[in-house]
Design a protein around this motif. Structure first.
Motif, PDB file in Angstrom:
ATOM      1  N   ALA A  74      31.864  45.232  50.655  1.00  0.00           N
ATOM      2  CA  ALA A  74      31.366  43.886  50.363  1.00  0.00           C
ATOM      3  C   ALA A  74      32.532  43.116  49.764  1.00  0.00           C
ATOM      4  O   ALA A  74      32.654  43.010  48.544  1.00  0.00           O
ATOM      5  N   ASN A  75      33.404  42.624  50.623  1.00  0.00           N
ATOM      6  CA  ASN A  75      34.717  42.144  50.187  1.00  0.00           C
ATOM      7  C   ASN A  75      35.029  40.754  50.709  1.00  0.00           C
ATOM      8  O   ASN A  75      35.742  40.592  51.708  1.00  0.00           O
ATOM      9  N   ILE A  76      34.515  39.743  50.054  1.00  0.00           N
ATOM     10  CA  ILE A  76      34.929  38.380  50.355  1.00  0.00           C
ATOM     11  C   ILE A  76      36.304  38.208  49.713  1.00  0.00           C
ATOM     12  O   ILE A  76      36.453  38.333  48.488  1.00  0.00           O
ATOM     13  N   ILE A 126      38.103  38.443  45.583  1.00  0.00           N
ATOM     14  CA  ILE A 126      38.960  39.538  45.126  1.00  0.00           C
ATOM     15  C   ILE A 126      40.324  38.997  44.699  1.00  0.00           C
ATOM     16  O   ILE A 126      40.898  39.437  43.700  1.00  0.00           O
ATOM     17  N   SER A 185      34.650  43.559  42.373  1.00  0.00           N
ATOM     18  CA  SER A 185      33.959  44.025  43.574  1.00  0.00           C
ATOM     19  C   SER A 185      34.264  45.502  43.806  1.00  0.00           C
ATOM     20  O   SER A 185      35.023  46.115  43.045  1.00  0.00           O
ATOM     21  N   GLU A 186      33.655  46.031  44.830  1.00  0.00           N
ATOM     22  CA  GLU A 186      33.832  47.437  45.201  1.00  0.00           C
ATOM     23  C   GLU A 186      34.271  47.507  46.651  1.00  0.00           C
ATOM     24  O   GLU A 186      34.048  46.571  47.421  1.00  0.00           O
ATOM     25  N   VAL A 222      25.237  49.196  52.656  1.00  0.00           N
ATOM     26  CA  VAL A 222      24.213  48.344  52.046  1.00  0.00           C
ATOM     27  C   VAL A 222      24.812  47.136  51.328  1.00  0.00           C
ATOM     28  O   VAL A 222      24.310  46.015  51.459  1.00  0.00           O
ATOM     29  N   ALA A 223      25.908  47.320  50.591  1.00  0.00           N
ATOM     30  CA  ALA A 223      26.442  46.200  49.804  1.00  0.00           C
ATOM     31  C   ALA A 223      27.032  45.129  50.709  1.00  0.00           C
ATOM     32  O   ALA A 223      26.870  43.926  50.456  1.00  0.00           O
ATOM     33  N   ILE A 225      24.247  43.164  52.133  1.00  0.00           N
ATOM     34  CA  ILE A 225      23.704  42.222  51.142  1.00  0.00           C
ATOM     35  C   ILE A 225      24.584  40.977  51.051  1.00  0.00           C
ATOM     36  O   ILE A 225      24.109  39.840  51.139  1.00  0.00           O
ATOM     37  N   THR A 226      25.886  41.182  50.883  1.00  0.00           N
ATOM     38  CA  THR A 226      26.797  40.038  50.750  1.00  0.00           C
ATOM     39  C   THR A 226      26.746  39.153  52.000  1.00  0.00           C
ATOM     40  O   THR A 226      26.676  37.925  51.907  1.00  0.00           O
ATOM     41  N   ASP A 235      29.330  36.934  45.256  1.00  0.00           N
ATOM     42  CA  ASP A 235      28.433  37.829  45.983  1.00  0.00           C
ATOM     43  C   ASP A 235      28.931  39.266  46.058  1.00  0.00           C
ATOM     44  O   ASP A 235      28.127  40.195  46.154  1.00  0.00           O
ATOM     45  N   ASN A 236      30.241  39.489  46.051  1.00  0.00           N
ATOM     46  CA  ASN A 236      30.744  40.870  46.036  1.00  0.00           C
ATOM     47  C   ASN A 236      30.222  41.589  44.785  1.00  0.00           C
ATOM     48  O   ASN A 236      29.763  42.734  44.862  1.00  0.00           O
ATOM     49  N   ALA A 237      30.351  40.921  43.648  1.00  0.00           N
ATOM     50  CA  ALA A 237      29.992  41.547  42.369  1.00  0.00           C
ATOM     51  C   ALA A 237      28.493  41.813  42.303  1.00  0.00           C
ATOM     52  O   ALA A 237      28.045  42.871  41.838  1.00  0.00           O
ATOM     53  N   ALA A 278      26.435  42.281  44.844  1.00  0.00           N
ATOM     54  CA  ALA A 278      26.111  43.402  45.732  1.00  0.00           C
ATOM     55  C   ALA A 278      26.544  44.727  45.111  1.00  0.00           C
ATOM     56  O   ALA A 278      25.865  45.746  45.256  1.00  0.00           O
ATOM     57  N   ALA A 279      27.662  44.708  44.384  1.00  0.00           N
ATOM     58  CA  ALA A 279      28.153  45.948  43.774  1.00  0.00           C
ATOM     59  C   ALA A 279      27.184  46.457  42.706  1.00  0.00           C
ATOM     60  O   ALA A 279      26.846  47.649  42.691  1.00  0.00           O
TER      61      ALA A 279
END
Lengths: 415, 415
Positions: A174-176, A180, A186-187, A327-328, A331-332, B289-291, B293-294
């Motif tokens: 989930a990396n916009i 970042i 984020s992860e 899943v993440a 979601i994003t 949104d990344n955070a 979703a994380a």
């Protein structure tokens, strides 16, 4: 003894310098500084050279400077200002990021190649790399998407690995990128599971049971094979273990989880775009949050089914249901991604999504529409459309065969 | 032969008539009409009697009518207008929903009891039911939440089942009641797995290995035990199989999946509120949104760990990661639920969430804050706070021990 053996440090090149590539360069450059025993201190970033000029809104704009009045090489601007003013404006890059427009020079002696290229450039760039990389280099592919056709499914990481005869893992989540780059938390998920081939296993065996070969879709017409065995890393380098790969990407604001499942990680980043279209349709209909969550859930389970059907047991359910790349990322993408927004807008305006692409994306194409078509072509060739009712419904909506209002009946469990 | 044996139909009572209870009455009443061979045609809805008056904005408002000028009994208004003007205004109920303020009369001869009561009323209402229900009735609990204390965890369904000595399953999902009442598409999960006790098994054995007993938390101080064995359903009723229970709830706009895992379904509906607070905090910080979703992903995995630690193998990972009661309910709750919104607002305004509760919820309490406290008390008693870093972080934020900005470092994997 082990410390004596490791006398060299890994050189890292980021192959790509768009929004996401420049972001990756920034965080990788921070990590090589934090781990000088493992990595060389300069990070090369290959730049597809173009001319640019500092725009009036930029904090670097200065009417008395050449850079604000005459077109300049992008690589020169990046190396002077430590900012990619074209693709990641406003973000200062660490000074150990060096932009380099010369591809062979940028990858010379690099043991780690991080690919962050637009999908369609990967084959051409890889062809240009042949003969210029060290034979024991390893790749990490950060480009989302897969090539799907009637003939089968090819992962980006697999395409890179086979063209260059190196092991190539994948990074997705989930990396916009812009979030970042601003160091918002984020992860991500890194799939990294090379077959045994380091210096402690001097005769690497790439057998059909190794993880690299497990990635091949059994439905592909011509099972791929390497031209040569993978080359082990010389023993004077620190091992490229999962832990050391994690150190290359993990930041306090960018949490990395490492998994084995390259196929699952790659599929997640592609298939989520179909789900985002479905979520946009039901949201555009005004059906609310229950409905949106329902299509997301159904979509995640179709991802799992797809992965297991075409990549076998190397794909894990948890890659889709428990990791950032699954899943993440769904979601994003369903909260505000481009596919979601355009699908929603198409319902609200009564226009087809292709008209929305034309008018609102300046003719750029959505990833979701092409993935939905490719996946449908492949599923149809296998006679399996009915097993994937949500993916099939999205295709049929795009084609005008069914209406978005029919989604519930189309995906209703038949048990 | 089987058709000859089933001469009776099941009578259904909805115990509760709030927003969610009235919605359940509507969809159950539609389903009994669609399945007359299984269910009696009248659905009783127990109403906690109160007086009401038709408000001026209502479509039923008529200044020449008593109902618009003088307080009336709510049950009378519902049965006259076929609308619960107080708790589900604007939705017409099927005429086979009969509101009944007399609890013993409402449940008389009912073989299926659907509990949709506020959490805190369950013990008292169950006590009033003792001696008034048929001994072979079965319950489905639609109230979300669990009772957690230092001593252990008690599921609502378990509390009902033990007080009434009946089997009680659970229904939970991404279910905003008003959307379902409007027949907007959604899904739900029903946990239903009674031990063998129907007429084909005349000596029901409720052994420690049966699913009912598996629900008991091993950490509870006094393991519960039934006062008497469960009573089988007489053979002149259609069996209360999973398929028939599904027919009671499944609608074209309300898709039901049946699972075995009562504990997982119940825990999902409780623990998601802690996750929604965490999502609200990071969203309030503007982290994107990344955070968001994380923290949702991390929270879902803490749910899984919690379920498996305290309810053993009867809890399935997939209940949280694959079902509506898990991942989908987390998504819905983190998109716009009350806990999410209040946590976000507390960051944006710099006020504590308790101040937000006071000023914006008219003193009503959020479910998430009390669940976070209860779960923390329990985890602390077990010495396990560190195993649940997100749940613990939310508690510590509520208590002012840490700042929301610390969430990433607090949940950073330590491997």
């Amino acid at each position: 003894m082990a410390t004596l053996a490791a006398q060299k440090q890994h050189k890292v090149t980021i192959v790509g310098s768009g929004n996401w590539g420049t972001t990756m360069s920034k965080l990788v450059a921070e990590n090589v500084q934090a781990n000088p025993h493992l990595f060389q201190q300069t990070v090369q970033m290959w730049v597809y050279e173009e001319e640019c000029i500092i725009p009036k809104g930029s904090r670097h704009y200065d009417p008395s400077s050449d850079m604000s009045t005459k077109p300049q090489k992008l690589s020169h601007v990046i190396n002077t200002l430590h900012e990619n003013i074209k693709y990641l404006p406003g973000i200062t890059l660490p000074s150990n990021v060096v932009a380099n427009p010369d591809l062979p020079a940028a990858v010379k002696d690099s043991t780690i190649l991080v690919f962050v290229l637009p999908h369609q450039f990967i084959p051409r760039v890889c062809d240009q790399l042949v003969g210029h990389i060290v034979p024991f280099a390893r790749g990490i592919c950060c480009t989302k998407g897969v090539d799907v056709s009637e003939k089968g499914i090819r992962l980006m990481s697999e395409a890179i690995g086979m063209r260059l005869n190196i092991y190539c893992g994948a990074l997705s989540g989930a990396n916009i990128a812009s979030e970042i780059a601003q160091e918002k938390y984020s992860e991500t998920t890194v799939a990294y599971d090379p077959p045994p081939m380091d210096s402690r296993h001097p005769t690497p065996k790439v057998s059909p049971s190794s993880s690299q070969v497990d990635l091949i879709s059994p439905s592909r017409v011509n099972p791929s094979s390497r031209s040569a065995p993978l080359i082990p890393l010389p023993s004077d380098y620190p091992p490229l273990s999962r832990e050391n790969i994690r150190k290359l990407f993990h930041r306090p604001y960018f949490h990395v989880r490492i998994v084995d499942d390259v196929a699952g990680v790659s599929l997640g980043g592609a298939l989520k775009n179909i789900i985002a279209l479905a979520a946009g349709y039901v949201d555009g209909l005004g059906w609310g949050d229950n409905a949106k969550a329902a299509v997301m859930r159904v979509g995640i389970l179709e991802m799992v089914r797809f992965g297991k059907a075409f990549f076998g047991d190397s794909v894990k359910t948890g890659t889709f249901t428990e990791e950032s790349c699954g899943v993440a990322d769904v979601i994003t993408s369903c909260m505000g991604g481009r596919n979601f927004r355009c699908a929603k807008r198409s319902i609200e305006t009564g226009k087809s999504i292709y008209e929305i692409e034309e008018t609102e994306l300046n003719g750029q194409k959505l990833q979701g529409t092409s993935t939905a078509h490719e996946v449908h072509t492949f599923l149809k060739s296998q006679g399996l459309e009915a097993e994937y009712p949500l993916f099939t419904a999205v295709y049929d909506i795009l084609e005008g065969n069914v209406k978005p209002e029919q989604i519930p009946e189309l995906i209703e469990p038949k048990d």
